[in-house]
Design a protein around this motif. Sequence first.
Motif, short mmCIF file in Angstrom:
data_model
loop_
_atom_site.label_atom_id
_atom_site.label_comp_id
_atom_site.label_asym_id
_atom_site.label_seq_id
_atom_site.Cartn_x
_atom_site.Cartn_y
_atom_site.Cartn_z
N PRO A 1 0.86 -1.28 0.16
CA PRO A 1 -0.04 0.09 -0.24
C PRO A 1 0.97 1.16 0.15
O PRO A 1 0.37 2.27 -0.35
N LYS A 2 2.20 1.04 0.36
CA LYS A 2 2.91 2.20 0.19
C LYS A 2 3.66 2.76 -1.06
O LYS A 2 3.61 3.84 -1.48
N CYS A 3 4.15 1.62 -1.67
CA CYS A 3 5.07 1.85 -2.86
C CYS A 3 4.34 1.16 -4.12
O CYS A 3 5.15 1.04 -4.95
N VAL B 1 5.65 -9.03 3.27
CA VAL B 1 6.70 -7.87 3.41
C VAL B 1 6.89 -7.46 2.10
O VAL B 1 6.84 -8.12 1.01
N CYS B 2 7.23 -6.19 2.00
CA CYS B 2 7.47 -5.38 0.75
C CYS B 2 8.98 -5.59 0.84
O CYS B 2 9.50 -4.97 1.83
N GLN B 3 9.60 -6.19 -0.21
CA GLN B 3 11.06 -5.89 -0.39
C GLN B 3 11.69 -4.74 -0.55
O GLN B 3 12.79 -4.42 -0.54
N TYR B 4 10.84 -3.67 -1.03
CA TYR B 4 11.40 -2.47 -1.50
C TYR B 4 11.63 -1.26 -0.52
O TYR B 4 12.29 -0.81 -0.19
N CYS B 5 10.44 -1.21 0.19
CA CYS B 5 10.15 0.02 1.20
C CYS B 5 10.24 -0.83 2.60
O CYS B 5 9.70 -0.09 3.70
N ARG B 6 10.28 -2.18 2.67
CA ARG B 6 10.15 -2.71 4.02
C ARG B 6 8.70 -2.52 4.87
O ARG B 6 8.85 -2.22 5.93
ZN LIG Z 1 6.46 -1.11 -0.61
#
Ligand SMILES: [Zn+2]
Lengths: 413, 180
Positions: free
Chosen positions: A75-77, A93-98
């Motif tokens: 939802p963030k990135c 988990v988002c690997q990009y923005c954690r």
């Molecule tokens: Zn993310």
Amino acid sequence: MSELLQYSRIKYECTCGKFRTLPDLVFCRYCFKIKCDDCSLGEVDNIFCPRCLEPSSVPEARLKKHKCASCNDCPKCANVLSARTENDNVYLVCQYCRWSSREANQEDQENTKSWPTKENPLVNQLGEVTAYMKRLELIENAPKDLKKGKSGKAWTAFHLKDKFGFQQMVDKRKKALAPEMNPVDAHAPTEAPTLEDEIKERTDDLRTLDQIIMQPLINISEPLLPVQVPLAGRVQVRCDECERTLIKRDFGVTTFKFKISSFARQFVPDIRMSRPVDDLKVGETSHVFLSITNLSSSAMDLTIAPQSGNGFIQCSSDPIQLLLPSSRASDTAAPGVHADQSDVIVFRQHNRVGLRLDVIPTEMDLSSPCLNLLITYCQDGSFRLSSASDKILKPEETCPDPILSANLKVDLR
Amino acid sequence: MTETSTVSIASSAIVCVEADIKGEVIIKEGCVVHPFVVFDATKGPIYVGENNIFEEYAVIRNNSDGQPMIIGDWNIFQVHSKSSAKYVGSRNVIGVHAVLEDGCSVSDDCSVGAKCTVFSHQNLEPSVSVYAATNLSRTTKTPNMTSPHQIEFLRKILPSYHHLYGKKKAVATASASAAQ
Ligand SMILES: [Zn+2]
Ligand SMILES: [Zn+2]
Ligand SMILES: [Zn+2]
Ligand SMILES: [Zn+2]
């Protein structure tokens, strides 16, 4: 790709009068017309998840609210969320923005499927209201339907397939022959929140517009949830006149092959700029280099006539007639004028010809220089033959193909 | 060998011979340096802690005037990342094509996303994640997954396919000491 091949600089006139680039055009062999996205019919033939490529049927997709049950975005990135296992439970988990689902105060789940989403709190009330409106509609339409002699019997096998939810509508209509009218209570007005309230409730992190659009139901005071990936539809294209299929992809969403493909490239001469145009100067002759390729399966008789006036750049070259061999017979020597016998023809190479046109810009042209060409082309008849392969042609029917013409806009900037 | 170009590599560190190391650089136990990594310590020394991974084309450059550049333990500098930070703590992930500008500092458990920049005035607090094209940053509760398996695997597999910096240097220093 179209930028790389400079397709975007040359626009062809469609049968309906709109100008499109060649890759955007399709061709109906039966109507013998060029078709663009505006004058052809698009039809969704496959619904699938763009992440896991799992196909869904139409009712299935409707049930899932057109969202994939097993894929989630951050939802963030908006990157893909991946699952991490801990104590036999998973969290995302988002690997990009954690970002992780734990940040949204979500309990770890047993599997990645059906992650909780925010539902509209008014969904039941909305359902009641729509049902009530449908009943009203029925009552209003009943006298009209009677007059027309429509009595609900006119449903065909088309509707039984229930592709568009007609069956449900029929059932509902039958059930609702004598609809009862219980007016729904009006939604009680709630106090609009004041600015102070909103600021008080707001968490520290401000949301970008993209984040809000991805989950419009989540209030600013609540944490963002994993975003279910919306399903994508694959389109097949039909001719709007004869309704024959022009573009249809192979079964399965993982394939890039076509079952039926009738792109305009396979019929119309492919004209591109072979060299960028030098700086245009008022009153001085500049050269425009074009390469013309015949990608069709038969030889082509082509006339290119530069058009001047009407806001287009002045071109001093005479109309030129070319005979282009087909791409299949490309190793036979091309008939016609040889390169060294003409000022206009720069090179000749199998089914490709290079042309040099001279343009003289005026003051007005410099802001948006555009060259207008009228192309008139005709195939030797094998194209029509191949299109009619399902019936046997009499010898007198094997006439040459009709002559087609189209305007071309060449952007010289 | 002059005083200013002393490269000290711990015995258990794996440094590929294609790595370009200039100036005073100390690399401690267990680090893995892939081919074509650049350590430029010509303007000031670089001290690298234990078990860090430097992926291909990562550039670690000390642009300060003589100030030491310190890198902690268990960090990953991914492919094409550029770091001139004066201090990098431990357990950080510096993403692909990420940039740490001159003089910035990164504490512990941070992650810098692909193509993101930490600007020179910035000092990242612990557990900060930098992401998106606009370099948004926020504190995260999710720890970086720096698994020891990856670095163990690299330490095992790299020597089978690459010449190692340490080996070549050892030969060079041996001949140098023999000449003395
Ligand atoms: Zn993310
Ligand atoms: Zn059209
Ligand atoms: Zn999916
Ligand atoms: Zn048609």
